[in-house]
Design a protein around this motif. Structure first.
Motif, PDB file in Angstrom:
ATOM      1  N   SER A 164       9.067  23.264   6.516  1.00 21.67           N
ATOM      2  CA  SER A 164       8.173  24.373   6.178  1.00 21.67           C
ATOM      3  C   SER A 164       8.873  25.708   6.381  1.00 21.67           C
ATOM      4  O   SER A 164       8.243  26.778   6.304  1.00 21.67           O
ATOM      5  N   GLN A 205       0.868  25.073  12.140  1.00 22.89           N
ATOM      6  CA  GLN A 205      -0.231  24.226  11.639  1.00 22.89           C
ATOM      7  C   GLN A 205      -0.604  24.614  10.214  1.00 22.89           C
ATOM      8  O   GLN A 205      -0.794  23.757   9.348  1.00 22.89           O
ATOM      9  N   LYS A 206      -0.659  25.936   9.954  1.00 24.35           N
ATOM     10  CA  LYS A 206      -1.061  26.430   8.635  1.00 24.35           C
ATOM     11  C   LYS A 206      -0.022  26.041   7.575  1.00 24.35           C
ATOM     12  O   LYS A 206      -0.363  25.504   6.520  1.00 24.35           O
ATOM     13  N   LYS A 213       0.103  22.247   6.925  1.00 24.55           N
ATOM     14  CA  LYS A 213      -1.110  21.844   6.169  1.00 24.55           C
ATOM     15  C   LYS A 213      -0.940  22.214   4.693  1.00 24.55           C
ATOM     16  O   LYS A 213      -1.211  21.402   3.797  1.00 24.55           O
ATOM     17  N   ASN A 214      -0.472  23.447   4.453  1.00 31.98           N
ATOM     18  CA  ASN A 214      -0.304  23.902   3.059  1.00 31.98           C
ATOM     19  C   ASN A 214       0.755  23.092   2.323  1.00 31.98           C
ATOM     20  O   ASN A 214       0.589  22.729   1.168  1.00 31.98           O
ATOM     21  N   GLY A 221      -0.263  18.839   3.477  1.00 34.02           N
ATOM     22  CA  GLY A 221      -1.648  18.369   3.626  1.00 34.02           C
ATOM     23  C   GLY A 221      -1.876  17.637   4.935  1.00 34.02           C
ATOM     24  O   GLY A 221      -2.812  16.853   5.069  1.00 34.02           O
ATOM     25  N   ILE A 222      -1.016  17.878   5.924  1.00 36.19           N
ATOM     26  CA  ILE A 222      -1.125  17.155   7.208  1.00 36.19           C
ATOM     27  C   ILE A 222      -1.537  18.125   8.317  1.00 36.19           C
ATOM     28  O   ILE A 222      -0.956  19.208   8.449  1.00 36.19           O
ATOM     29  N   HIS A 223      -2.553  17.719   9.093  1.00 35.69           N
ATOM     30  CA  HIS A 223      -2.936  18.537  10.248  1.00 35.69           C
ATOM     31  C   HIS A 223      -2.111  18.130  11.465  1.00 35.69           C
ATOM     32  O   HIS A 223      -2.066  16.947  11.819  1.00 35.69           O
ATOM     33  N   GLU A 280      -1.756  17.899  15.255  1.00 37.52           N
ATOM     34  CA  GLU A 280      -2.577  17.972  16.468  1.00 37.52           C
ATOM     35  C   GLU A 280      -1.673  18.335  17.648  1.00 37.52           C
ATOM     36  O   GLU A 280      -0.555  17.805  17.756  1.00 37.52           O
TER      37      GLU A 280
END
Ligand SMILES: Cc1cc2nc3c(=O)[nH]c(=O)nc-3n(C[C@H](O)[C@H](O)[C@H](O)COP(=O)(O)OP(=O)(O)OC[C@H]3O[C@@H](n4cnc5c(N)ncnc54)[C@H](O)[C@@H]3O)c2cc1C
Length: 312
Positions: free
Chosen positions: A253, A292-293, A296-297, A300-302, A304
């Motif tokens: 990312s 996290q953001k 996710k973008n 598509g995975i959160h 934790e």
């Protein structure tokens, strides 16, 4: 009412992150009786209680904690054959070496983790190199914070799963001691494994900086999205293993080396957010939210979080 308790103790002095404001009250529990006295006082005065071990998996708020922090220092350990009874405050890494000296295998994975205790490792079912704390646990003795009653939990009752246990789920249980069951092995072989793990940690973890280890739990997922599989062939290997390294997702990312204040996503291992010296909790939280953001973008995975947050 509790003469040994201290006031306004900075949590940055009791955590591996070196971050955290003052705990209103702070008590070091060296035995079960002392712990119970402290908890009785807290109960009578309606003061919230938070138990810590070595503080190596915690982020305390910059404002601190408006209650009683109990540092678990009950660290007596007795070996008997291939078993050991260890106090919750026993140092995990030290215990791995003590066991190795006796030709007992089971905790090699934990050698070199700074300041971690047995209690903290039970709470979050710590693990490394495909070995989990729960693999060595026979049963756990814990105290209920509300009733102040002791209970022995069988391994099954501990409800261990990925970085989780009943102690993490319930929050009102303090681990007092644990019975560990080791496997007999050649001492030299155990020590060789320890050396290999230590060398891996030295090369792959940013040990020169303050941290709380991995910030996020590696997601147990299978990537099915064809576009993602084409773009990142590494996912095929991760799918086989059944676990995706959070550090990989953060690195892809584009966040390696990203700094906010004095906190930084380590370039060496992107699941570590390190304190370069003067980071505060707010800096670390901002980086956590950013990671996290972005993940996710992009995937598509959160993600934790694994580290525990106190006083927020
Ligand atoms: C450099 C580095 C490397 C690391 N490597 C690893 C690794 O390889 N694998 C891994 O899993 N972790 C790793 N960690 C994270 C951490 O060391 C482990 O999670 C460890 O088990 C935490 O133990 P602790 O005593 O420091 O717990 P703390 O940080 O003090 O507490 C963590 C949580 O456990 C709870 N807790 C602590 N003691 C008790 C108790 N007696 N009863 C009930 N609850 C309790 C606390 O309330 C808190 O919620 C690493 C950390 C660092 C800094």
């Amino acid at each position: 009412m509790l003469p040994e308790a201290q006031r306004n103790v900075l949590m940055k002095e009791h955590t591996s992150y070196k971050i955290g404001g003052p705990a209103k009250y702070f008590f070091i529990a060296r035995d079960k009786e002392g712990l119970i006295s402290a908890l009785e006082v807290a109960k009578d005065l309606n003061i919230p209680v938070y138990a810590i071990g070595g503080g190596s998996n915690i982020l305390f708020s910059d404002k601190g904690y408006k209650g009683l922090v109990v540092k678990m220092n009950i660290d007596d350990t007795i070996f008997n054959g291939n078993m050991a009874k260890a106090g919750a405050g026993a140092g995990l890494s030290k215990l791995a070496y003590l066991a190795a000296d006796k030709g007992l295998s089971g905790l090699e994975w934990s050698a070199g983790i700074p300041s971690a205790t047995v209690g903290g490792a039970i709470y979050g079912n710590a693990q490394a190199f495909d070995v989990k704390m729960s693999d060595t646990v026979k049963n756990v003795e814990a105290l209920n914070l509300k009733t102040l009653k002791m209970k022995t939990f069988s391994k099954k009752q501990c409800q261990f799963s990925l970085k989780n246990s009943i102690f993490k789920k319930k929050k009102n249980l303090v681990v007092i001691s644990v019975i560990l069951e080791f496997t007999k092995k050649d001492k030299k072989e155990i020590k060789k494994t320890i050396e290999q793990f230590l060398s891996y940690r030295k090369k792959g973890h940013p040990l020169k900086f303050f941290s709380a280890g991995s910030v996020f739990i590696n997601p147990e997922l299978e990537i099915k999205d064809k576009k993602l599989l084409e773009k990142y062939p590494e996912f095929l290997k991760f799918n086989e293993a059944g676990i995706i390294p959070a550090g990989f997702l953060i690195q892809k990312s584009g966040l390696a080396g990203k700094k906010i204040g004095d906190a930084k996503i380590s370039e060496l291992h992107c699941n570590f957010i390190v304190n370069l010296g003067r980071a505060n909790a707010k800096d670390v939280i901002s980086l956590i939210k950013l990671a996290q953001k972005k993940v996710k973008n992009n995937f598509g995975i959160h993600l934790e979080t694994e580290i525990q947050f106190v006083g927020f």
